[in-house]
Structures are given as structure tokens and as C-alpha cells.
Design an enzyme around this catalytic site. Structure first.
Site, PDB file in Angstrom:
ATOM      1  N   LYS A  89       0.828  -1.215   0.000  1.00 16.20           N
ATOM      2  CA  LYS A  89       0.000   0.000   0.000  1.00 16.20           C
ATOM      3  C   LYS A  89       0.863   1.266   0.000  1.00 16.20           C
ATOM      4  O   LYS A  89       0.598   2.193  -0.745  1.00 16.20           O
ATOM      5  CB  LYS A  89      -0.935   0.037   1.234  1.00 16.20           C
ATOM      6  CG  LYS A  89      -1.933  -1.097   1.293  1.00 16.20           C
ATOM      7  CD  LYS A  89      -2.953  -0.892   2.413  1.00 16.20           C
ATOM      8  CE  LYS A  89      -2.379  -1.014   3.817  1.00 16.20           C
ATOM      9  NZ  LYS A  89      -1.993  -2.371   4.207  1.00 16.20           N
ATOM     10  N   ARG A 139     -10.130   0.456   8.178  1.00 10.65           N
ATOM     11  CA  ARG A 139      -9.688  -0.913   8.470  1.00 10.65           C
ATOM     12  C   ARG A 139     -10.786  -1.752   9.107  1.00 10.65           C
ATOM     13  O   ARG A 139     -10.572  -2.919   9.417  1.00 10.65           O
ATOM     14  CB  ARG A 139      -8.490  -0.859   9.407  1.00 10.65           C
ATOM     15  CG  ARG A 139      -7.159  -1.202   8.739  1.00 10.65           C
ATOM     16  CD  ARG A 139      -6.103  -1.063   9.800  1.00 10.65           C
ATOM     17  NE  ARG A 139      -4.904  -1.763   9.534  1.00 10.65           N
ATOM     18  CZ  ARG A 139      -3.793  -1.200   9.045  1.00 10.65           C
ATOM     19  NH1 ARG A 139      -3.783   0.054   8.690  1.00 10.65           N
ATOM     20  NH2 ARG A 139      -2.701  -1.918   8.912  1.00 10.65           N
ATOM     21  N   ARG A 153      11.131  -6.263   5.414  1.00 11.98           N
ATOM     22  CA  ARG A 153      11.022  -4.839   5.759  1.00 11.98           C
ATOM     23  C   ARG A 153      11.503  -4.601   7.191  1.00 11.98           C
ATOM     24  O   ARG A 153      12.179  -3.616   7.470  1.00 11.98           O
ATOM     25  CB  ARG A 153       9.565  -4.394   5.598  1.00 11.98           C
ATOM     26  CG  ARG A 153       9.343  -2.911   5.877  1.00 11.98           C
ATOM     27  CD  ARG A 153       7.927  -2.476   5.551  1.00 11.98           C
ATOM     28  NE  ARG A 153       6.936  -3.137   6.393  1.00 11.98           N
ATOM     29  CZ  ARG A 153       5.618  -3.045   6.225  1.00 11.98           C
ATOM     30  NH1 ARG A 153       5.133  -2.337   5.209  1.00 11.98           N
ATOM     31  NH2 ARG A 153       4.778  -3.654   7.026  1.00 11.98           N
ATOM     32  N   ARG A 186      11.406  -1.611  11.616  1.00 11.48           N
ATOM     33  CA  ARG A 186      10.025  -1.343  12.053  1.00 11.48           C
ATOM     34  C   ARG A 186       9.607  -2.365  13.118  1.00 11.48           C
ATOM     35  O   ARG A 186       9.664  -3.580  12.889  1.00 11.48           O
ATOM     36  CB  ARG A 186       9.083  -1.389  10.836  1.00 11.48           C
ATOM     37  CG  ARG A 186       7.677  -1.020  11.215  1.00 11.48           C
ATOM     38  CD  ARG A 186       6.817  -0.827  10.001  1.00 11.48           C
ATOM     39  NE  ARG A 186       5.458  -1.196  10.332  1.00 11.48           N
ATOM     40  CZ  ARG A 186       4.431  -1.067   9.542  1.00 11.48           C
ATOM     41  NH1 ARG A 186       4.590  -0.565   8.335  1.00 11.48           N
ATOM     42  NH2 ARG A 186       3.233  -1.443   9.921  1.00 11.48           N
ATOM     43  N   ARG A 220      -1.234  -9.492  13.240  1.00 10.90           N
ATOM     44  CA  ARG A 220      -1.752  -8.477  12.301  1.00 10.90           C
ATOM     45  C   ARG A 220      -2.491  -9.144  11.147  1.00 10.90           C
ATOM     46  O   ARG A 220      -3.517  -8.633  10.684  1.00 10.90           O
ATOM     47  CB  ARG A 220      -0.600  -7.614  11.771  1.00 10.90           C
ATOM     48  CG  ARG A 220      -0.107  -6.604  12.807  1.00 10.90           C
ATOM     49  CD  ARG A 220       1.315  -6.179  12.550  1.00 10.90           C
ATOM     50  NE  ARG A 220       1.482  -5.368  11.384  1.00 10.90           N
ATOM     51  CZ  ARG A 220       2.637  -5.255  10.703  1.00 10.90           C
ATOM     52  NH1 ARG A 220       3.709  -5.929  11.097  1.00 10.90           N
ATOM     53  NH2 ARG A 220       2.704  -4.490   9.659  1.00 10.90           N
TER      54      ARG A 220
HETATM   55  P1  AMP Z   1       0.106   0.123   8.899  1.00  8.77           P
HETATM   56  O1  AMP Z   1       1.346   0.944   8.794  1.00  8.77           O
HETATM   57  O2  AMP Z   1      -1.010   0.643   8.023  1.00  8.77           O
HETATM   58  O3  AMP Z   1       0.356  -1.347   8.692  1.00  8.77           O
HETATM   59  O4  AMP Z   1      -0.438   0.287  10.385  1.00  8.77           O
HETATM   60  C1  AMP Z   1       0.355  -0.099  11.514  1.00  8.77           C
HETATM   61  C2  AMP Z   1      -0.531  -0.259  12.734  1.00  8.77           C
HETATM   62  O5  AMP Z   1      -1.172   0.991  13.049  1.00  8.77           O
HETATM   63  C3  AMP Z   1      -1.678  -1.247  12.608  1.00  8.77           C
HETATM   64  O6  AMP Z   1      -1.263  -2.576  12.857  1.00  8.77           O
HETATM   65  C4  AMP Z   1      -2.648  -0.730  13.660  1.00  8.77           C
HETATM   66  O7  AMP Z   1      -2.219  -1.091  14.955  1.00  8.77           O
HETATM   67  C5  AMP Z   1      -2.492   0.778  13.547  1.00  8.77           C
HETATM   68  N1  AMP Z   1      -3.452   1.337  12.546  1.00  8.77           N
HETATM   69  C6  AMP Z   1      -3.137   1.882  11.336  1.00  8.77           C
HETATM   70  N2  AMP Z   1      -4.247   2.267  10.689  1.00  8.77           N
HETATM   71  C7  AMP Z   1      -5.290   1.951  11.505  1.00  8.77           C
HETATM   72  C8  AMP Z   1      -6.702   2.071  11.390  1.00  8.77           C
HETATM   73  N3  AMP Z   1      -7.276   2.587  10.291  1.00  8.77           N
HETATM   74  N4  AMP Z   1      -7.464   1.639  12.427  1.00  8.77           N
HETATM   75  C9  AMP Z   1      -6.906   1.129  13.533  1.00  8.77           C
HETATM   76  N5  AMP Z   1      -5.589   0.953  13.707  1.00  8.77           N
HETATM   77  C10 AMP Z   1      -4.770   1.371  12.695  1.00  8.77           C
END
Ligand code: AMP
Length: 192
Positions: free
Chosen positions: A13, A89, A128, A134, A145
Site C-alpha cells: 500500500k 480498516r 522490511r 520497524r 496483524r
Molecule cells: P500500517 O502501517 O497501516 O500497517 O499500520 C500499523 C498499525 O497501526 C496497525 O497494525 C494498527 O495497529 C495501527 N493502525 C493503522 N491504521 C489503523 C486504522 N485505520 N485503524 C486502527 N488501527 C490502525
């Protein structure tokens, strides 16, 4: 035009959002990045977010939605075409963002679903993690996740299919090839 770039963690993404920003000048809202910035700065929000993110869990909808609500009215976002990356999400978030946009005379025009098999997602996230450090890209959190994705986020696919906005794209292909497929879909919407 507002776009959601949708898919499991590690599906690409962020990478494809950058391609879209370069080509069309979208404003990029990555909720994950935004939360990681708060964690890095040690803000109150960052502390709360970290307790969920480190477990591989989603932060609560109300919190996520209030952040987005404020962001939509900020001078840097107002009036721009947006790519939502990592948001919504949950089906609840999807319903609520619809309302937030509607109130501003706006909507989501397309949902690009990057579809990638779980095994490849795990490999990509582990890589990654090694490259960027990260924190949530470790095997235990990755498994959680993915579980959260399948139970809480994947149902959104049906939600957007029902609205006719979902466009599946094979996210296991090469980066440029994926980008080209996305561009041609967006161009076709823009022409319509
Ligand atoms: P990402 O970088 O998009 O993979 O997001 C990393 C983490 O941030 C996720 O595993 C969630 O813990 C939190 N997070 C990101 N976007 C959301 C969302 N829209 N709703 C809830 N938690 C989020």
C-alpha cells in the site's frame, strides 16, 4: 477524487501510494505512518497507539476517526484529492468515513485492493523489518496483524464490492506492473 488503497499488511500500500502521489499529486494519508510519527515523538496519542500497535491490534475506531475528522479540515488536506492508505480498516470506519466525507460534499471514488497471498506478505514484512527496523515487523506481531486483517478488515472487501467501488489488483506482481494497472483503472474512472 478520493481513493482507498486497501489490502493486508505488507501488500504494498505504501509503495503504490508513493507512485500515485508522484503521478497524480494526491495527498497521502497513511494512518500507520501518522501513528508511528506520534510514537517517535512520544506524544500522548503515540503512547496510546503504541500499546495497540506493538500487540498487532487496531487502535479503537473512535480514536482513529477523530484523528481523521480533524485531519480532513486541516489546511494541508482541505480541498485535496486524497489517498487513504491503511484506513478504513473496519466496516465501522468505512461507514463513518463515508459520513465524514459526505458532510464535506465528498466521497470515496475507488477502492484499490492489492491482493497478495499470506506467505508472500510474511516474507515481505520480515524483510522490511530487517531493512527498516520497524518494530511490529516481527514474526509474532505479523501473525497477529494478519489474523486481525482477516477477521476485522477483510470484510470491507464485500462492503466495497457491494458499492461497486472495489477493484482487485494482483499485488504479487512487480511494483511497476502493479502501478500501471492502478493508473489505468484511475484514468478510466477519471474519464468516465
Ligand atoms: P500500517 O502501517 O497501516 O500497517 O499500520 C500499523 C498499525 O497501526 C496497525 O497494525 C494498527 O495497529 C495501527 N493502525 C493503522 N491504521 C489503523 C486504522 N485505520 N485503524 C486502527 N488501527 C490502525
Amino acid at each position: 477524487m478520493n481513493i482507498v488503497i486497501f489490502g493486508a499488511p505488507g501488500c504494498g500500500k505504501g509503495t503504490q501510494s508513493e507512485k500515485l502521489m508522484d503521478r497524480y499529486g494526491f495527498y497521502h494519508i497513511s494512518t500507520g505512518e501518522l501513528l508511528r510519527e506520534h510514537i517517535a515523538k512520544g506524544t500522548e496519542l503515540g503512547k496510546i497507539a503504541d500499546s495497540y500497535i506493538s500487540q498487532g491490534h487496531l487502535i479503537p475506531d473512535e480514536l482513529m476517526l477523530s484523528i481523521i475528522d480533524v485531519l480532513l479540515d486541516s489546511p494541508e488536506v482541505k480541498g485535496k484529492n486524497i489517498i487513504f492508505d491503511g484506513f478504513p480498516r473496519t466496516v465501522n470506519q468505512a461507514k463513518e468515513i463515508e459520513k465524514l466525507l459526505e458532510r464535506r460534499g465528498d466521497k470515496i471514488d475507488a477502492v484499490i485492493g492489492l491482493e497478495v497471498p499470506d506467505e508472500l506478505l510474511v516474507d515481505r514484512m520480515l524483510k522490511r523489518g530487517q531493512e527498516t527496523g520497524r518494530a511490529d515487523d516481527n514474526i509474532d506481531t505479523i501473525k497477529e496483524r494478519l489474523d486481525v486483517y482477516h477477521t476485522q478488515t477483510q470484510p470491507l472487501m464485500e462492503f466495497y464490492k457491494g458499492k461497486g467501488t472495489y477493484r482487485p489488483i494482483d499485488g504479487s506482481k512487480a511494483i511497476e506492473e502493479i502501478a500501471e494497472s492502478i493508473f489505468s483503472h484511475i484514468d478510466s474512472i477519471a474519464e468516465a
